[in-house]
Design a protein around this motif. Structure first.
Motif, short mmCIF file in Angstrom:
data_model
loop_
_atom_site.label_atom_id
_atom_site.label_comp_id
_atom_site.label_asym_id
_atom_site.label_seq_id
_atom_site.Cartn_x
_atom_site.Cartn_y
_atom_site.Cartn_z
N TYR A 48 0.76 -1.09 0.03
CA TYR A 48 0.19 -0.03 0.12
C TYR A 48 1.24 1.27 -0.04
O TYR A 48 0.63 2.21 -0.58
CB TYR A 48 -0.65 -0.21 1.15
N LEU A 49 2.37 1.22 0.49
CA LEU A 49 3.30 2.81 0.49
C LEU A 49 4.17 2.61 -0.68
O LEU A 49 4.43 3.50 -0.76
CB LEU A 49 3.13 2.20 1.98
N SER A 50 4.23 1.24 -0.74
CA SER A 50 4.85 1.48 -2.07
C SER A 50 5.99 -0.13 -2.57
O SER A 50 5.44 -1.12 -1.71
CB SER A 50 7.14 1.30 -0.91
N GLN A 136 5.36 6.46 5.93
CA GLN A 136 6.24 6.44 4.87
C GLN A 136 6.68 8.41 4.44
O GLN A 136 4.91 8.68 4.16
CB GLN A 136 5.53 5.97 3.91
N ARG A 138 7.60 9.87 1.96
CA ARG A 138 7.15 10.55 1.20
C ARG A 138 6.09 10.98 0.27
O ARG A 138 5.68 11.92 -0.89
CB ARG A 138 8.07 10.25 0.33
N ASN A 139 5.51 9.99 0.88
CA ASN A 139 4.07 9.85 -0.36
C ASN A 139 3.02 10.73 0.10
O ASN A 139 2.94 11.05 1.48
CB ASN A 139 3.37 8.26 0.26
N GLN A 140 2.65 10.96 -0.88
CA GLN A 140 0.93 11.96 -0.44
C GLN A 140 -0.44 12.00 0.18
O GLN A 140 -0.56 11.95 1.37
CB GLN A 140 0.70 12.90 -2.18
N ASN A 141 -1.04 10.95 -1.02
CA ASN A 141 -2.64 10.59 -0.21
C ASN A 141 -2.27 9.47 0.15
O ASN A 141 -2.86 8.41 1.06
CB ASN A 141 -3.47 10.24 -1.48
N ASN A 142 -1.10 8.21 0.19
CA ASN A 142 -1.01 7.51 0.57
C ASN A 142 -0.19 7.01 1.94
O ASN A 142 1.01 6.23 1.82
CB ASN A 142 -1.43 6.24 -0.44
N THR A 191 -8.23 5.58 -0.68
CA THR A 191 -7.28 6.19 0.61
C THR A 191 -7.61 6.35 1.19
O THR A 191 -9.07 5.87 1.39
CB THR A 191 -6.84 7.88 -0.42
N TYR A 193 -8.62 8.75 3.22
CA TYR A 193 -9.76 9.79 3.19
C TYR A 193 -10.83 9.48 2.88
O TYR A 193 -11.76 9.74 3.78
CB TYR A 193 -8.83 11.04 2.08
#
Lengths: 282, 342
Positions: A48-50, A136, A138-142, A191, A193
């Motif tokens: 989910y992250l990378s 993590q 560096r991720n934006q929405n996750n 997400t 959100y």
């Protein structure tokens, strides 16, 4: 989702129902407690992250207690454990990191057997809850991955005592593996959100078993008394692989444990403390 | 007896430990082909608009072979970046980007559309001038024709409920409000509802949301309705005009889509840029990272607005007006409000 939780609660309450028994026979049973700090290697893969495997270090503080379930049933013991874990890992190019934090609690019951002299073999079941998350940077929405799961475990614990001239060494091996549980997982590319702001919880609490959650935990330790203390050193290994909602996570921790072991007696409730014990505040 | 217990256990532990090496996840960081394969596969599995765009973009398998040949002949890391960047542009999506320490690969959403926004005109005395007020990320002023004007340039610039209360109280005796979100490229999605919720007195169905539910191109969840609820604090039920241009993207596109549902709102200007898929991040072995759309928003009629939303009243900036520091789109919006045209 509620049905999944109800199912799990039923199983947990069944496994804990044994602990409700009480007897009044004389004799005192000690609680064996070990507080250990583990430091070692950690690997995290969370799709989910990378899509990359993150490697780094992990630290864990663990409090384990073993006590008889009741005074009469000295072939059944209760096991509880609380642990705080932190993992600090980086991606292969070391340009992003995943910080993992979790708190976990175990409780359960073991049946005691003595197959050979000086050996205490304990078979039983545990129930646990994990709560935490991974971040993590560096991720934006996750950027987050929440850790929330509850499981029932099969557990084997073995104590082997080696009497020496002046002291007794104890080797302890504890292997456990969950066989059913429930865990939180977002849907494939959902997400947080959408889950929490738009309340879209469908499919986010799947039931897990060996095919979807393969996990094992092994603690090998040596207890050795020196003067007034009993020290514990050991090796902690834990592997977790989950595969739900087409999301995969893998986690591997190999840590060295060091800590203290001691036995104590608890008097609690309305019963009078026996005369041979003195209470410093009375 | 002891050996009968210990030996199988040691064998089991050895087996479990050996099987936990995760060798299949090891990567060669600077291997060009490995980076290409991972990027293509990540997009293939997670990108949400393949089905919707099947007639307007190249087949993703065709893209694979086309760009694989380019990567095979690639000689430098920088070349690789631009090849991979071009591959992502095939998706025609402003939410698909590749980030490196030397550049960001991006799709040009504006294309042949006119700018339809001139910041120098907005800064003239006729509009914001120098005596405008600022509340959080919002600039505001009452224009000479007694219409409240709000300039909001980025949904990444936050504002509070208190900010909105002060603005709406200041505008309480105006003929209407113009909300100028032109050139607003998006930002925090949750601010969309915070702002829009001040212009409705009831719960309104404003659209639908989906997410990618599996790795197949068609694996999308059932559309879930999303609603706008009246916000706390002061509300404004007078006429509101929302100004748009092609650079209204992402959260701003969502804001326009949401406001259009309200009966007291009209949109004026040019088609928005779209960007109706919430993006998620991923990364490559060589330290570059990326984002792509994974969760589409649909309008209230269940249409994707990924390629933009047409305004209620289409107006372009007039060049002569612009030279005279007159914003044609603002003037049109003000006239619509004053003439009670909606």
């Amino acid at each position: 989702m509620l049905r999944n939780f109800s199912f799990l609660l039923l199983l947990v309450s069944f496994s804990l129902s044994l602990s409700a028994q009480e007897t009044d026979s004389v004799g005192y049973h000690l609680t064996n407690r070990a507080v250990t700090l583990s430091i070692g290697n950690s690997r995290i893969y969370d799709s989910y992250l990378s899509p990359l495997l993150y490697k780094g270090s992990g630290i864990s503080l663990m409090d384990e207690r073993v006590s008889f379930l009741s005074k009469k049933l000295d072939y059944l013991s209760k096991y509880t454990e609380y642990a705080c874990n932190a993992d600090f890992t980086n991606n292969p190019s070391e340009t992003a990191s995943i910080l993992g934090l979790s708190f976990r609690g175990f409780t359960g019951v073991h049946y005691h057997m003595k197959p050979i002299k000086n050996m205490n073999l304990m078979l039983g079941g545990l129930a646990n809850v994990d709560l935490g998350g991974r971040y993590q940077n560096r991720n934006q929405n996750n950027p987050y991955s929440m850790i929330l799961n509850a499981n029932l475990w099969a557990s084997v614990m073995c104590y082997y005592h080696i009497p020496l001239k002046k002291r007794t060494l104890t080797i302890r091996e504890h292997f456990s593996m969950p066989f059913v549980g429930v865990m939180f997982s977002p849907n494939y590319a959902q997400t947080y959100y959408e889950i929490f702001s738009e309340s879209q919880y469908d499919g986010t609490f799947p039931i897990t078993s060996f095919g979807t959650r393969f996990q094992w935990r092994n603690k090998l330790s040596l207890d050795f008394p020196i003067k007034i203390c009993t020290f514990r050193v050991g090796l902690l290994m834990e592997r977790t692989v989950t595969n739900v909602n087409e999301l995969e996570t893998r986690n591997m921790n190999v840590s060295c444990m060091v800590g203290l072991v001691y036995n104590y007696l608890t008097f609690k409730g309305s019963k009078k403390i026996p005369a041979e014990f003195r209470n410093p505040v009375e | 007896m002891k050996n009968k217990i210990i030996a199988p256990f040691v064998a089991l532990m050895a087996l479990l430990t050996f099987s936990s090496c995760d060798k299949d996840l090891e990567v060669e960081e600077e291997d060009y082909m490995e980076n290409f394969e991972m990027l293509w596969k990540t997009v293939d599995e997670k990108y949400c608009f393949f089905d919707y765009k099947k007639d307007s973009i190249k087949n993703w398998n065709t893209v694979y072979y086309e760009y694989k040949a380019k990567v095979e002949n690639c000689r430098s890391k920088m070349d690789l970046f631009y090849i991979l960047g071009d591959m992502l542009k095939e998706l025609k999506d402003g939410h698909v980007n590749l980030y490196s320490s030397f550049d960001i690969a991006r799709y040009d959403i504006q294309g042949d559309y006119l700018d339809n926004y001139n910041s120098k005109v907005i800064s003239s005395d006729r509009y914001l001038g120098r005596d405008y007020k600022i509340a959080g990320g919002l600039k505001y002023k009452i224009l000479e024709n007694n219409i409240g004007y709000i300039r909001y340039s980025s949904f990444s610039s936050s504002f509070s409920d208190a900010n909105l209360d002060y603005i709406l109280d200041y505008f309480r005796n105006t003929e209407g409000i113009v909300i100028d979100v032109r050139d607003n490229g998006g930002g925090y999605a949750d601010l969309v509802n915070v702002l829009a919720s001040r212009f409705t007195d009831r719960k309104v169905h404003v659209g639908y949301m989906q997410y990618k539910s599996g790795k197949g191109h068609s694996d999308l969840s059932d559309p879930e309705p999303i609603y706008l609820e009246p916000g706390d604090g002061l509300h404004y039920y007078g006429r509101v005009a929302v100004l748009t241009n092609r650079n209204c993207y992402s959260a701003t596109n969502d804001f326009v889509q949401t406001m259009m549902v309200l009966p007291n709102v009209i949109t004026v200007g040019d088609r928005t840029g779209g960007g109706a898929g919430m993006p998620m991040s991923s990364e490559l072995p060589n330290d570059w990272y990326m984002r792509m759309s994974v969760a589409p928003y649909l309008d209230v009629n269940m249409h994707y607005t990924e390629f933009g939303i047409d305004p209620d009243v289409k107006v372009d900036m007039d060049e002569k007006d612009e030279l005279n520091k007159i914003d044609t789109i603002i003037e049109t919006a003000c006239a619509l409000i004053l003439n009670a045209s909606f």
